[in-house]
Write a protein that holds these residues in place. Structure first.
Motif, short mmCIF file in Angstrom:
data_model
loop_
_atom_site.label_atom_id
_atom_site.label_comp_id
_atom_site.label_asym_id
_atom_site.label_seq_id
_atom_site.Cartn_x
_atom_site.Cartn_y
_atom_site.Cartn_z
N SER A 1 42.17 -87.36 -73.68
CA SER A 1 43.56 -87.61 -73.28
C SER A 1 43.54 -88.24 -71.88
N SER A 2 42.84 -89.34 -71.77
CA SER A 2 42.63 -89.98 -70.48
C SER A 2 43.86 -90.76 -70.05
N ALA A 3 44.17 -90.68 -68.76
CA ALA A 3 45.31 -91.39 -68.20
C ALA A 3 44.86 -92.24 -67.02
N ALA A 4 45.76 -93.09 -66.56
CA ALA A 4 45.45 -93.97 -65.43
C ALA A 4 45.44 -93.19 -64.13
N ARG A 5 44.58 -93.60 -63.22
CA ARG A 5 44.53 -92.97 -61.90
C ARG A 5 45.91 -93.02 -61.24
N ARG A 6 46.64 -94.09 -61.42
CA ARG A 6 47.96 -94.21 -60.81
C ARG A 6 48.92 -93.17 -61.38
N ASP A 7 48.79 -92.82 -62.65
CA ASP A 7 49.64 -91.78 -63.24
C ASP A 7 49.43 -90.45 -62.53
N TYR A 8 48.15 -90.10 -62.32
CA TYR A 8 47.85 -88.84 -61.64
C TYR A 8 48.32 -88.88 -60.18
N ALA A 9 48.22 -90.04 -59.55
CA ALA A 9 48.67 -90.17 -58.16
C ALA A 9 50.18 -89.97 -58.06
N GLU A 10 50.92 -90.56 -58.98
CA GLU A 10 52.37 -90.38 -58.98
C GLU A 10 52.73 -88.91 -59.19
N ALA A 11 52.00 -88.24 -60.07
CA ALA A 11 52.27 -86.82 -60.31
C ALA A 11 52.03 -86.00 -59.05
N ALA A 12 50.95 -86.28 -58.35
CA ALA A 12 50.64 -85.55 -57.12
C ALA A 12 51.71 -85.76 -56.08
N ALA A 13 52.16 -87.00 -55.90
CA ALA A 13 53.19 -87.30 -54.91
C ALA A 13 54.50 -86.61 -55.25
N LEU A 14 54.85 -86.59 -56.54
CA LEU A 14 56.09 -85.93 -56.95
C LEU A 14 56.03 -84.44 -56.71
N VAL A 15 54.89 -83.83 -56.99
CA VAL A 15 54.75 -82.39 -56.76
C VAL A 15 54.88 -82.07 -55.28
N LEU A 16 54.27 -82.90 -54.43
CA LEU A 16 54.34 -82.67 -52.99
C LEU A 16 55.77 -82.75 -52.47
N THR A 17 56.56 -83.62 -53.04
CA THR A 17 57.90 -83.88 -52.51
C THR A 17 59.01 -83.17 -53.27
N THR A 18 58.65 -82.29 -54.18
CA THR A 18 59.63 -81.54 -54.97
C THR A 18 59.53 -80.06 -54.63
N ASP A 19 60.65 -79.43 -54.40
CA ASP A 19 60.66 -78.01 -54.05
C ASP A 19 60.29 -77.14 -55.26
N GLY A 20 59.90 -75.91 -54.96
CA GLY A 20 59.68 -74.92 -56.02
C GLY A 20 58.40 -75.10 -56.80
N GLN A 21 57.35 -75.63 -56.17
CA GLN A 21 56.11 -75.90 -56.90
C GLN A 21 55.07 -74.78 -56.79
N ALA A 22 55.24 -73.87 -55.85
CA ALA A 22 54.25 -72.81 -55.65
C ALA A 22 54.05 -72.00 -56.94
N ARG A 23 52.78 -71.68 -57.20
CA ARG A 23 52.35 -70.87 -58.35
C ARG A 23 52.41 -71.63 -59.68
N LYS A 24 52.64 -72.93 -59.64
CA LYS A 24 52.63 -73.70 -60.88
C LYS A 24 51.24 -74.26 -61.15
N ILE A 25 50.91 -74.38 -62.42
CA ILE A 25 49.67 -75.02 -62.86
C ILE A 25 50.05 -76.09 -63.89
N TYR A 26 49.65 -77.32 -63.62
CA TYR A 26 49.96 -78.42 -64.52
C TYR A 26 48.69 -78.88 -65.22
N GLU A 27 48.72 -78.92 -66.55
CA GLU A 27 47.65 -79.53 -67.33
C GLU A 27 48.06 -80.98 -67.57
N LEU A 28 47.44 -81.89 -66.82
CA LEU A 28 47.90 -83.28 -66.79
C LEU A 28 46.99 -84.18 -67.64
#
Length: 284
Positions: free
Chosen positions: A167-194
């Motif tokens: 289930s391989s994705a583009a590096r840019r997809d993972y980068a966008e996900a990381a940036a969104l998590v950093l800038t979105t509240d309420g992320q503590a204690r979440k685990i994302y299977e990306l």
């Protein structure tokens, strides 16, 4: 402030590019081993600070004033855990309010050797008491495409994953996900299977190479040992070749497959298709 470790690496740069679309440059810290390699980021207003995993004394100063930190896993083949632990300890001393870590898909249960230090790092983060979010990234499609030139030259694509689906994705997809998590509240204690929306076998990838290039390219599935020998014969260091062959063998057992769709939901769009990335690679 937001800090990105390994910011001059391929993933780190893409995370910063994404952050710059919505976050003022002076609120972004590029934490890098060699600040000279980040001059272009500094010229754009990003704060560049030395942060060398192998020199723990550089870490806490690099994280001063940082609220949210993205720990991009070290690229070392082994010995990652002490480096990661140094970052986690420095983040805690600096008063970071959230740490995000780029782990591996299903790190808690994966049979891949590569998952061991990711799993251990997750445990260190949990024990630290720092609020944290875990980004368990699947394989990067770009990893597969490194073999494209050789496949075109020899008319064969080799691996040891049998019919395992990636289930391989583009590096840019993972980068966008990381940036969104950093800038979105309420992320503590979440685990994302990306992972990507669509998965493929290596035979299907070889068929796509053939379709788009117009050259017949067959997938040759080898034993783990034989594939490791091919990789070392191609010039890869023995320990890295062993790790890649082991990862293919783990993929044959489902280690790099996930159909939960979390990555696409997080970034708010379909993940980048394997077909489009093959096309881009062929265009050069």
């Amino acid at each position: 402030m937001y800090a990105i470790t390994g910011a001059t690496g391929q993933l780190g740069r893409l995370v910063i590019e994404t952050l710059l679309k919505t976050i003022p440059a002076d609120r972004i810290v590029a934490a890098v081993r060699n600040p000279a390699k980040a001059r272009d980021l500094a010229e754009r207003g990003v704060t560049v600070r030395e942060a060398d995993y192998n020199r723990p004394d550089t870490l806490a100063p690099a994280f001063a004033g940082v609220q949210k930190l993205l720990l991009i896993s070290s690229t070392e083949v082994s010995g990652r855990l002490p480096r990661h632990q140094a970052v986690i300890e420095a983040a805690k001393r600096a008063g970071v309010s959230l740490i995000a870590y780029t782990s591996m898909l299903h790190a808690d249960t994966s049979p891949a050797t590569l998952a061991i230090e990711h799993r251990q790092t997750e445990e260190v983060i949990a024990a630290s008491g720092l609020p944290a979010v875990i980004l368990r990234n699947g394989w990067y499609t770009e990893n597969h495409l490194l073999a494209l030139p050789a496949a075109l030259e020899h008319g064969a694509f080799v691996g040891a994953a049998k019919d395992g689906r990636f289930s391989s994705a583009a590096r840019r997809d993972y980068a966008e996900a990381a940036a969104l998590v950093l800038t979105t509240d309420g992320q503590a204690r979440k685990i994302y299977e990306l992972a990507a929306d669509q998965a493929f076998t290596l035979a299907e990838l070889a068929a796509e190479f053939s379709r788009q290039s117009g050259k017949a390219i067959a997938y040759d599935d080898l034993s783990q040992a034989a594939y490791q020998d091919v990789l070392t014969g191609a010039g890869l260091p023995a320990d890295f070749a062993a790790l890649l062959a082991d990862t293919d063998a783990a993929a044959a057992r489902g280690a790099l497959f996930d159909d939960g769709g979390a990555l696409g939901r997080l970034i708010g769009r379909p993940t980048t298709s394997m077909q489009s990335l093959v096309a881009a690679a062929l265009r050069g």
